[in-house]
Scaffold this motif. Structure first.
Motif, short mmCIF file in Angstrom:
data_model
loop_
_atom_site.label_atom_id
_atom_site.label_comp_id
_atom_site.label_asym_id
_atom_site.label_seq_id
_atom_site.Cartn_x
_atom_site.Cartn_y
_atom_site.Cartn_z
N PRO A 39 -12.95 11.96 -16.14
CA PRO A 39 -11.51 12.18 -16.27
C PRO A 39 -11.04 11.60 -17.61
CG PRO A 39 -12.03 11.07 -14.18
CD PRO A 39 -13.28 11.06 -15.01
N ALA A 40 -10.11 12.27 -18.26
CA ALA A 40 -9.59 11.78 -19.54
C ALA A 40 -8.20 12.36 -19.78
CB ALA A 40 -10.52 12.14 -20.68
N LEU A 41 -7.41 11.61 -20.55
CA LEU A 41 -6.04 12.02 -20.90
C LEU A 41 -5.85 11.93 -22.41
CD1 LEU A 41 -2.87 12.34 -20.11
CD2 LEU A 41 -2.84 9.85 -20.23
N TRP A 42 -5.19 12.93 -22.98
CA TRP A 42 -4.80 12.89 -24.39
C TRP A 42 -3.28 12.91 -24.43
CZ3 TRP A 42 -9.07 15.18 -22.49
CH2 TRP A 42 -10.28 14.94 -23.14
N ARG A 43 -2.66 11.82 -24.93
CA ARG A 43 -1.20 11.81 -25.09
C ARG A 43 -0.86 12.51 -26.39
NH1 ARG A 43 -2.11 6.77 -23.17
NH2 ARG A 43 -1.44 6.57 -21.01
N VAL A 279 -2.23 20.86 -18.65
CA VAL A 279 -1.26 20.59 -19.71
C VAL A 279 0.09 20.37 -19.04
CG1 VAL A 279 -0.19 21.39 -21.86
CG2 VAL A 279 -2.47 22.24 -21.20
N ALA A 280 0.72 19.23 -19.32
CA ALA A 280 2.07 19.00 -18.81
C ALA A 280 3.04 19.79 -19.68
CB ALA A 280 2.41 17.52 -18.83
N VAL A 281 3.87 20.60 -19.03
CA VAL A 281 4.80 21.45 -19.77
C VAL A 281 6.21 20.88 -19.71
CG1 VAL A 281 5.57 23.83 -20.13
CG2 VAL A 281 3.36 23.40 -19.03
N GLU A 282 6.62 20.48 -18.52
CA GLU A 282 7.96 19.92 -18.33
C GLU A 282 7.86 18.74 -17.38
OE1 GLU A 282 11.16 22.50 -17.00
OE2 GLU A 282 10.16 24.21 -17.93
N TRP A 296 1.81 11.09 -17.35
CA TRP A 296 1.95 12.15 -18.36
C TRP A 296 3.40 12.54 -18.58
CZ3 TRP A 296 4.16 15.73 -15.26
CH2 TRP A 296 3.69 15.88 -13.95
N GLN A 297 3.62 13.11 -19.73
CA GLN A 297 4.91 13.72 -20.07
C GLN A 297 4.62 15.02 -20.81
OE1 GLN A 297 7.06 10.79 -22.26
NE2 GLN A 297 5.53 10.63 -23.87
N PHE A 302 -4.77 16.56 -19.75
CA PHE A 302 -5.80 15.75 -19.06
C PHE A 302 -6.79 16.66 -18.37
CE2 PHE A 302 -4.17 15.95 -14.66
CZ PHE A 302 -2.82 16.25 -14.86
N VAL A 303 -7.94 16.07 -18.04
CA VAL A 303 -9.03 16.86 -17.45
C VAL A 303 -9.53 16.21 -16.17
CG1 VAL A 303 -10.76 15.74 -18.95
CG2 VAL A 303 -11.29 17.97 -17.90
N ALA A 304 -9.76 17.07 -15.17
CA ALA A 304 -10.31 16.63 -13.88
C ALA A 304 -11.69 17.26 -13.71
CB ALA A 304 -9.39 17.05 -12.74
N PRO A 305 -12.75 16.46 -13.63
CA PRO A 305 -14.10 17.01 -13.46
C PRO A 305 -14.29 17.68 -12.10
CG PRO A 305 -14.19 14.72 -14.22
CD PRO A 305 -12.77 14.99 -13.79
#
Ligand code: 1HN
Length: 342
Positions: A39-43, A279-282, A296-297, A302-305
């Motif tokens: 799992p990983a998140l990119w702000r 991808v968070a859109v709103e 997230w905003q 982010f990715v879920a394996p």
């Protein structure tokens, strides 16, 4: 156990290009999915400055595609976000062109920032707006250009690893950097995006003939749905993008989805075998993926394996776009899901 005698045997057979399955069987055929994908998140606010710096270091023309790869931390050096799919953020600055080429890999564009830069596919341009989902089908000529005053950024999702696994990559550069415009903007939308189709048209390819699925229309559908019924306990109000010619997913190798999570709503634990990019859109919220929690905003990714439990909680009305290799798994009879805890 590899005794000395067995080890000597393995060494004797190795030159004949033979190896004992029994030493590897347990790692090859596992009771449940295993993956190095984590799992990983990119702000976006953290990634954007790096992307803009790339803009000062190389032109879109020289780079061909000025893309920062979202590299899964468990798959370092492999240019991939899951075992099967690519994700990257592409920047085109005002006045730039990304030259025309084609390849057998299919691409999706999910627009993150900027208004009105275009991508062209097979002679038709579409002006991109945030939240639009745009398709570049396999083996179609495509170039991108930005005639606006602002930078344009989108997420590229491609089936790179799927094509690589199958050793089926072909690519070529077009003779001209910018392809000739042969059809007016909106032509494919008029033909295919109104629950209508030219009477004698027959699909020649598996990809949707709809070029751009504009966010304005998607958002309106989600809004109406959320007013007219209860959200699914595991998905909220979740829809898949569809190829109107077949009823199948919009792309043959990548499934694309959009979901609305009402303010305060929490989804129950859910897992499926398709590792998924979100991808968070709103809105803003928190998603738990395995033992990680990601706040997230809008514009965060982010990715879920595969097979890792996922829950989402929306702090205000939220929209998530996502994509995965689900169409491939379904066609091969491999896809599984689990709602709730085991
Ligand atoms: C590509 O051709 C594009 O055409 C974007 O915009 C991202 C990532 C890997 C390989 C080819 C494009 C890509 C790509």
């Amino acid at each position: 156990m590899a005794t000395a005698e067995r080890q000597a045997f393995y060494e004797r057979i190795a030159p004949a290009h033979l190896a004992p399955l029994w030493e590897q069987l347990h790692a090859l055929v596992t009771a449940e999915p295993t993956t190095s994908c984590v799992p990983a998140l990119w702000r976006y606010e953290e990634v954007r400055p790096h992307l803009m710096q790339a803009g000062g270091l190389i032109t879109a023309q020289e780079a061909q595609r000025r893309v920062l790869i979202l590299e899964n931390p468990g798959l370092k050096g492999q240019a991939t976000i899951t075992g099967s799919l690519f994700a990257g953020l592409q920047l085109i600055l005002p006045g730039e062109v990304a030259p025309a080429h084609r390849h057998t890999q299919s691409a999706l564009r999910f627009i993150i920032e900027g208004h009105g830069a275009y991508t062209a596919v097979n002679g038709e341009r579409t002006a991109m707006q945030p939240g639009d989902f745009v398709i570049t089908p396999s083996w179609t000529w495509h170039d991108h250009g930005n005639d606006t005053e602002e930078p344009m950024v989108w997420l590229d999702g491609l089936d790179i690893q799927i094509v690589k696994l199958l050793s089926a990559s072909f690519a070529e550069q077009a003779p001209a950097e910018v392809q000739a415009v042969t059809r007016p903007e909106g032509d494919s939308a008029a033909r295919f995006a109104n629950n209508l189709m030219p009477v004698d048209w027959r699909p020649e390819v598996k990809t949707s003939p709809v070029f751009n699925y504009p966010y304005a229309r998607t958002r309106e559908a989600l809004e109406t749905l959320s007013r007219n019924g209860e959200p699914d306990p595991y998905h909220g109000h979740k829809m898949r993008y569809v190829n109107p010619a077949s009823g199948d997913y919009a792309m043959p190798t990548i499934g694309t989805f959009i979901q609305f999570l009402p303010q305060g709503f929490s989804t129950g634990p859910y897992r499926s075998t398709d590792g998924t990019v979100y991808v968070a859109v709103e809105g803003s919220g928190e998603s738990r993926v395995g033992d990680q929690a990601f706040r997230w905003q809008p514009r965060d990714i982010f990715v879920a394996p595969s097979w890792m439990p996922v829950t989402h909680r929306a702090e205000d009305d939220a929209v998530l776009f996502s994509y995965s290799d689900r169409p491939v798994q379904e066609k091969l009879g491999l896809w599984r899901e689990q709602r709730g805890n085991a």
